[in-house]
Design an enzyme around this catalytic site. Structure first.
Site, mmCIF file in Angstrom:
data_model
loop_
_atom_site.group_PDB
_atom_site.id
_atom_site.type_symbol
_atom_site.label_atom_id
_atom_site.label_comp_id
_atom_site.label_asym_id
_atom_site.label_seq_id
_atom_site.Cartn_x
_atom_site.Cartn_y
_atom_site.Cartn_z
ATOM 1 N N SER A 1 54.618 1.722 15.242
ATOM 2 C CA SER A 1 53.276 1.877 15.809
ATOM 3 C C SER A 1 52.247 2.347 14.779
ATOM 4 C CB SER A 1 53.305 2.856 16.981
ATOM 5 O OG SER A 1 53.615 4.161 16.544
ATOM 6 N N LYS B 1 50.489 9.632 16.010
ATOM 7 C CA LYS B 1 49.451 8.594 16.090
ATOM 8 C C LYS B 1 48.232 9.073 15.293
ATOM 9 C CE LYS B 1 51.901 6.467 19.343
ATOM 10 N NZ LYS B 1 52.653 5.224 19.071
#
Length: 548
Positions: free
Chosen positions: A162, A258
């Site tokens: 990701s 993230k």
């Protein structure tokens, strides 16, 4: 403040239990029985009487480390009164205050004559003493590592793509827990180094039944100290997954990493796969690369292993068409990689794969589509949004007063009930918070939007929603190890054979935003030299002192 009051109550309870189960033993050692009830000083006396470093007493009531140290100190005390056998030590660890109380109130318990014991000690007893000394060294090595892990920095591995190509699958990072203020431990009794569970039962078992690595009944409220900074736009952040339904403890929920793309008060939006904040298109740092999803139709099969070796991370799905040819779905292609693949002789057509505007990405748990899978659905579930067309969505800020109705409730219900711990009910079309009907709510903490750099292959805030400030762990400092093949690349039909160390990524800072980061391998080398050099010096000093 609630944290420290709760912590003080736990310390008081433990001190009363300690005093009630050992006061006679303290009296036999020549001290006032009341000192057995005094926090920290009671263990200071034990360490003094058993000839161990007295400063260890400060570790006795620390979260996570404290239960380990208490067990060690209790064993020291029991040995002081002749309880040397393995079963004595086992009972001291498993039933500390109960077993110590039986010794404390025993009529025939007396202090050992240590000088006489040393004089008449058999070879077997001497070997047992050496073994105890070795186990003690191992214990304190674990304690030291636990202190670093809990209070300073925590290792973190990257298992998915990701954050490609900023953070690679197989990167191992050290996370600075003080970047945004230190979040105090919320489950003080737990097994060191384990995040949430001792082991996973696997796909067949219910994750909620997996044995927890912490005692959920002993808990402390959220508190953060020395918070001089908050997450800023573009920071890479490690946080606990907000919608983890297995673990109720915030600091025991699964850790995610993230990029923070929007902070409290900002407005977040995706337009055709492009990210906008406050109406402005995002700018990219040097270590970020624009990546998109593509559908590729070819006349013949592509050499996927060859492409993988050339371009590294390359999640891809492959399907053969009935009339010949193949359809490939690529994720995480940079503009350069996409241009290179488009030039391959087998490629018939290639287009960016963008979901249609207005298509609502809702996933269901059953075939009848009655139960919505919120973890795989776009947040909030009542909006016609998807990964590529999302928002605009305003990020809640502490002090904001928001309207609460049937339309806005899916956006705020997790904030009200889970993150800010209120009782939320819906009755006859009306909304009740803590038993009172209401049409508004005041936000109690700041929230953030955390999105993966590899936008089309990221389970991020577009699915799980806002990340509360209380879930923030810290900021990754540097990559201490990078192993290609350490984890399976999610979504890829091809996996590299074996594994290899990416030496060029080791000991490079994570959050600088620079394309060419400086490697700090020499700092690691210095630490190792100092550590082993210091150990060698201390051994040499001890030997010379003995010879004198």
């Amino acid at each position: 403040m609630n944290y420290f009051l709760t912590y003080a109550v736990y310390v008081l309870i433990l001190s009363v239990l300690m005093g009630a189960s050992t006061w006679k033993l303290f009296k036999k050692m020549g001290y006032s029985p009341l000192l057995a009830f005094v926090p920290f000083y009671n263990y200071f006396i034990i360490l003094k009487e058993t000839k161990h470093p007295k400063w260890w007493a400060i570790l006795s009531y620390m979260p996570i480390v404290g239960p380990i140290m208490m067990s060690v100190f209790h064993i020291y005390l029991m040995k002081k009164f002749g309880k040397h056998l393995f079963q004595h030590q086992l009972l001291t660890v498993i039933l500390p205050f109960i077993y110590m109380a039986t010794v404390n109130y025993s009529k025939d318990v007396e202090l050992e004559d240590e000088a006489a014991n040393e004089l008449f000690m058999t070879d077997e007893e001497k070997n047992e003493k050496k073994k105890d000394s070795f186990i003690g060294s191992i214990t304190f090595a674990v304690v030291f590592a636990t202190i670093i892990h809990v209070f300073v920095t925590q290792p973190f591995g990257i298992p998915t793509g990701s954050m490609e190509r900023t953070l690679l699958v197989g990167d191992f990072l050290f996370v600075n827990k003080w970047s945004y203020g230190y979040r105090l431990p919320m489950r003080p009794v737990s097994i060191p180094f384990l995040q949430g569970t001792i082991f996973d039962a696997g796909e067949k078992g219910n994750p909620k039944d997996d044995p927890k690595s912490y005692v959920d009944a002993v808990k402390l409220p959220y508190e953060r100290i020395l918070q001089f900074n908050k997450p800023q736009k573009k920071d890479i952040v490690v946080f606990n997954y907000p919608q983890d339904s297995v673990h109720t403890a915030i600091d025991r929920k699964d850790p995610y990493v993230k990029r923070c793309v929007a902070v409290a008060g900002d407005t977040f939006e995706m337009r055709g796969g492009r990210l906008f904040v406050n109406g402005k298109a995002e700018t990219f740092l040097g270590d970020q690369e624009v990546q998109h999803r593509y559908i590729v139709i070819t006349a013949s099969q592509l050499d996927i292993p060859g492409l993988y070796k050339t371009y590294g991370f390359l999640p891809v799905s492959e399907q053969q068409m009935d009339k010949g040819g193949f359809v490939y779905g690529f994720q995480g292609l940079t503009d350069k990689t996409a241009a290179d693949i488009k030039q391959l002789p087998q490629v018939v057509s290639m287009k960016e794969d963008i979901l249609e505007k207005g298509y609502s990405a809702v996933a269901y748990r059953d075939e009848l589509k009655k139960s919505i899978d919120t973890t795989q659905s776009i947040f909030p579930i009542n909006k016609p949004w998807n990964q590529d067309w999302y928002g605009p969505l305003k990020i809640p800020k502490k002090g904001d007063v928001v309207a609460i109705n049937q339309e806005t409730l899916p956006e705020y219900q997790w904030i009200i009930s889970e993150y800010e711990h209120n009782n939320l009910e819906k009755k006859n079309g009306k909304i009740f918070i803590n038993g009172k009907e209401t049409n508004q709510y005041t936000i109690q903490q700041d929230y953030y939007m955390m999105i993966g750099d590899n936008r089309d292959a990221s389970l991020d805030a577009r699915f799980f929603g806002f990340v509360p400030e209380e879930n923030i762990v810290g900021k990754p400092m540097f990559t201490w190890m990078s192993i290609e093949g350490a984890f399976k690349d999610s979504g890829s039909s091809y996996q590299a054979d074996g594994w290899r160390i990416r030496w060029d990524r080791m000991f490079k800072a994570t959050n600088t935003g620079e394309a060419n980061k400086t490697s700090y391998w020499w700092v690691a080398a210095m630490i190792l030299i100092l550590f082993f050099g210091w150990e060698y010096f201390m051994k040499l000093f001890g030997k010379n002192k003995t010879e004198e």
